[in-house]
Write an enzyme that holds these catalytic residues in place. Structure first.
Site, PDB file in Angstrom:
ATOM      1  N   CYS A 178       0.870  -1.177   0.000  1.00  0.00           N
ATOM      2  CA  CYS A 178       0.000   0.000   0.000  1.00  0.00           C
ATOM      3  C   CYS A 178       0.905   1.225   0.000  1.00  0.00           C
ATOM      4  O   CYS A 178       2.128   1.085  -0.081  1.00  0.00           O
ATOM      5  CB  CYS A 178      -0.999  -0.006   1.154  1.00  0.00           C
ATOM      6  SG  CYS A 178      -0.380   0.383   2.799  1.00  0.00           S
ATOM      7  N   HIS A 196      15.469 -12.613  12.181  1.00  0.00           N
ATOM      8  CA  HIS A 196      15.335 -12.369  13.614  1.00  0.00           C
ATOM      9  C   HIS A 196      13.894 -12.433  14.111  1.00  0.00           C
ATOM     10  O   HIS A 196      13.667 -12.786  15.274  1.00  0.00           O
ATOM     11  CB  HIS A 196      15.915 -11.007  13.989  1.00  0.00           C
ATOM     12  CG  HIS A 196      17.401 -10.966  13.903  1.00  0.00           C
ATOM     13  ND1 HIS A 196      18.133  -9.924  14.416  1.00  0.00           N
ATOM     14  CD2 HIS A 196      18.309 -11.828  13.372  1.00  0.00           C
ATOM     15  CE1 HIS A 196      19.422 -10.134  14.207  1.00  0.00           C
ATOM     16  NE2 HIS A 196      19.555 -11.289  13.567  1.00  0.00           N
TER      17      HIS A 196
END
Length: 144
Positions: free
Chosen positions: A67, A100
């Protein structure tokens, strides 16, 4: 892109052109396109929820949402349990989001990066594995 991965993709009107460009790099048999299918104004949750649901259910392995700022789609997708949608505006963030945080949806801010950069981000996101270890402990504490 890794063979066999099933990818969910969705965008609002601001991300439509980027979504179309990203589609060209993903084999059709690995892709589920949740729209939008034009640049006519639409509501981003109408596309973010189906992408998040497809990843959440296991129908798809990873997702892409696009978006204007990536904020709306990320906020919406992250309402789903088991979804870790990360806004990435460069390759390093995409690698860290996967390695991570075990992010499973990459959110692209179309109004702030080039299409070429978006493609690099998506490639880096798909190429990176979750490291586990100490990161798994942290990821395990995310859900409410």
């Amino acid at each position: 892109m890794k063979e066999g991965l099933k990818i969910a993709i969705g965008a609002d009107h601001a991300g439509f052109d980027y979504k179309q460009a990203l589609l060209a790099d993903i084999p059709a048999d690995q892709l589920k396109d949740f729209g939008t299918y034009s640049n006519t104004s639409v509501d981003y949750p109408d596309f973010a929820h189906p992408v998040a649901s497809a990843v959440e259910s296991g129908e798809c392995d990873l997702g892409i949402l696009v978006c204007g700022s990536a904020n709306g789609v990320a906020i919406t997708a992250n309402k789903h349990q088991g979804i870790r949608a990360a806004i990435c505006w460069n390759e390093e963030l995409a690698v860290l989001a996967r390695s991570h945080n075990n992010a499973n949806i990459v959110c692209i801010p179309a109004r702030f990066i080039s299409i070429d950069e978006a493609k690099k981000i998506v490639q880096a996101f798909f190429a990176t594995e979750f490291e586990g270890g100490r990161h798994a402990t942290r990821v395990g504490k995310i859900s409410c």
